[in-house]
Enzyme design. Sequence first.
Site, PDB file in Angstrom:
ATOM      1  N   MET A  33     -22.142  10.453 -22.487  1.00 14.97           N
ATOM      2  CA  MET A  33     -21.114  11.487 -22.365  1.00 14.97           C
ATOM      3  C   MET A  33     -19.923  11.154 -23.262  1.00 14.97           C
ATOM      4  O   MET A  33     -18.824  11.691 -23.080  1.00 14.97           O
ATOM      5  CB  MET A  33     -20.665  11.645 -20.918  1.00 14.97           C
ATOM      6  CG  MET A  33     -21.746  12.222 -20.017  1.00 14.97           C
ATOM      7  SD  MET A  33     -21.118  13.079 -18.536  1.00 14.97           S
ATOM      8  CE  MET A  33     -20.175  11.776 -17.765  1.00 14.97           C
ATOM      9  N   ALA A  35     -16.874   8.842 -25.113  1.00 13.82           N
ATOM     10  CA  ALA A  35     -15.900   7.813 -24.730  1.00 13.82           C
ATOM     11  C   ALA A  35     -16.582   6.447 -24.778  1.00 13.82           C
ATOM     12  O   ALA A  35     -16.550   5.668 -23.821  1.00 13.82           O
ATOM     13  CB  ALA A  35     -15.296   8.091 -23.355  1.00 13.82           C
ATOM     14  N   LEU A  36     -17.187   6.148 -25.903  1.00 11.75           N
ATOM     15  CA  LEU A  36     -18.092   5.013 -26.024  1.00 11.75           C
ATOM     16  C   LEU A  36     -17.364   3.677 -25.924  1.00 11.75           C
ATOM     17  O   LEU A  36     -16.241   3.517 -26.382  1.00 11.75           O
ATOM     18  CB  LEU A  36     -18.842   5.086 -27.358  1.00 11.75           C
ATOM     19  CG  LEU A  36     -19.648   6.372 -27.601  1.00 11.75           C
ATOM     20  CD1 LEU A  36     -20.377   6.279 -28.924  1.00 11.75           C
ATOM     21  CD2 LEU A  36     -20.615   6.654 -26.460  1.00 11.75           C
ATOM     22  N   GLU A  38     -18.460  -0.892 -25.395  1.00 14.45           N
ATOM     23  CA  GLU A  38     -19.456  -1.882 -25.796  1.00 14.45           C
ATOM     24  C   GLU A  38     -20.768  -1.722 -25.030  1.00 14.45           C
ATOM     25  O   GLU A  38     -21.839  -2.044 -25.561  1.00 14.45           O
ATOM     26  CB  GLU A  38     -18.891  -3.294 -25.591  1.00 14.45           C
ATOM     27  CG  GLU A  38     -19.762  -4.406 -26.124  1.00 14.45           C
ATOM     28  CD  GLU A  38     -19.958  -4.381 -27.638  1.00 14.45           C
ATOM     29  OE1 GLU A  38     -20.959  -4.968 -28.113  1.00 14.45           O
ATOM     30  OE2 GLU A  38     -19.115  -3.778 -28.338  1.00 14.45           O
ATOM     31  N   GLY A  39     -20.703  -1.224 -23.803  1.00 13.98           N
ATOM     32  CA  GLY A  39     -21.930  -0.974 -23.060  1.00 13.98           C
ATOM     33  C   GLY A  39     -22.822   0.035 -23.761  1.00 13.98           C
ATOM     34  O   GLY A  39     -24.038  -0.165 -23.880  1.00 13.98           O
ATOM     35  N   HIS A  40     -22.237   1.131 -24.234  1.00 14.70           N
ATOM     36  CA  HIS A  40     -23.012   2.123 -24.969  1.00 14.70           C
ATOM     37  C   HIS A  40     -23.570   1.532 -26.262  1.00 14.70           C
ATOM     38  O   HIS A  40     -24.724   1.789 -26.637  1.00 14.70           O
ATOM     39  CB  HIS A  40     -22.135   3.329 -25.329  1.00 14.70           C
ATOM     40  CG  HIS A  40     -21.611   4.089 -24.155  1.00 14.70           C
ATOM     41  ND1 HIS A  40     -20.296   4.034 -23.772  1.00 14.70           N
ATOM     42  CD2 HIS A  40     -22.226   4.922 -23.281  1.00 14.70           C
ATOM     43  CE1 HIS A  40     -20.110   4.820 -22.716  1.00 14.70           C
ATOM     44  NE2 HIS A  40     -21.265   5.358 -22.394  1.00 14.70           N
ATOM     45  N   GLY A 150     -28.208   2.617 -19.270  1.00 15.97           N
ATOM     46  CA  GLY A 150     -27.623   1.408 -18.720  1.00 15.97           C
ATOM     47  C   GLY A 150     -27.998   1.217 -17.266  1.00 15.97           C
ATOM     48  O   GLY A 150     -28.050   2.169 -16.484  1.00 15.97           O
ATOM     49  N   ASP A 153     -25.789   2.356 -13.845  1.00 15.29           N
ATOM     50  CA  ASP A 153     -26.106   3.551 -13.060  1.00 15.29           C
ATOM     51  C   ASP A 153     -27.554   3.421 -12.568  1.00 15.29           C
ATOM     52  O   ASP A 153     -28.448   4.131 -13.022  1.00 15.29           O
ATOM     53  CB  ASP A 153     -25.915   4.806 -13.904  1.00 15.29           C
ATOM     54  CG  ASP A 153     -24.474   5.009 -14.308  1.00 15.29           C
ATOM     55  OD1 ASP A 153     -23.622   5.125 -13.418  1.00 15.29           O
ATOM     56  OD2 ASP A 153     -24.186   5.030 -15.519  1.00 15.29           O
ATOM     57  N   GLN A 156     -29.208   6.496 -11.004  1.00 18.07           N
ATOM     58  CA  GLN A 156     -29.494   7.461 -12.055  1.00 18.07           C
ATOM     59  C   GLN A 156     -30.771   7.089 -12.808  1.00 18.07           C
ATOM     60  O   GLN A 156     -31.620   7.949 -13.097  1.00 18.07           O
ATOM     61  CB  GLN A 156     -28.320   7.531 -13.033  1.00 18.07           C
ATOM     62  CG  GLN A 156     -28.596   8.341 -14.294  1.00 18.07           C
ATOM     63  CD  GLN A 156     -27.409   8.366 -15.225  1.00 18.07           C
ATOM     64  OE1 GLN A 156     -26.504   9.153 -15.031  1.00 18.07           O
ATOM     65  NE2 GLN A 156     -27.412   7.500 -16.231  1.00 18.07           N
TER      66      GLN A 156
END
Length: 289
Positions: A33, A35-36, A38-40, A150, A153, A156
């Site tokens: 979604m 708003a990136l 380091e996880g993305h 990830g 979630d 999800q």
Amino acid sequence: MQTLHSLDPLRRAVAALRQSPDGPKTVALVPTMGALHEGHLTLVREARKQADHVVVSIFVNPLQFGANEDLDKYPRQLERDCALLEAEGVDLVWAPTVEAMYPQGFATNISVTGVSDGLCGASRPGHFDGVATVVCKLFHQVLPDVALFGEKDWQQLAVIRRMARDLDLTSPHADAVLGVATVREEDGLAMSSRNAYLTAEQRLQAVTLPMAMKVAIAGIRNGDPVAACIGHLKDALLAGGFSSVDYAELRDADSLAPLDSRGTAPMRLLVAARIGTTRLIDNMAVLPE
């Protein structure tokens, strides 16, 4: 790197990525979604290992936000996000408009029961219907060979895998829906776009969440009663600055069935709590001995 906003150009661009004199190339999809953080980017790097080309979707999906949630204020930073993705070697960004994703008259909803029950499914009614619907559309639009999400979630991820299996989505099939380990800040807080909502004081208090979870997991591993461990976890969160706890539960890692005692199968501790107006979620493995 291409950035596309409508479906027909997307399909042509993905088809072109697949073409090669050496044979068809593979494509990985990383749904986001925006708003990136380091996880993305960790997902993107793993995607580059899994496939020849990487497509990242950026779409703030209105179907997965409730009436009183943060849809309007959710950060939208497309130019910044695209610069980060280009630096990571992403081939294509799919950033559809709401009108392109949900054209006038859109009337279809995908609901995945079982794994969506309880946890965020209880505290955010309709949320996972919105997730399943948009992800199913993304799978059909991009037709990836593999998709990456990830593990932060966790529920999800379970919903998406169940949907892919139940609907016979071969692009990607359930085994090609890959979970990537949660990326954490140096103090242990799980990275999240919503961390940006925290004040400086709240950010310091937020580390109580992973710390309390680790204490609870140690107790469960030690054979202490699960209910007592979770009770202590909730008390620690409230004492540490959190205003409320939506849930804190021990669940089977695969089926997400609730557990009231330590078992031998893989287990997961899942927590959602609010600090100020911000809702944070986290989960950690509870490894059997």
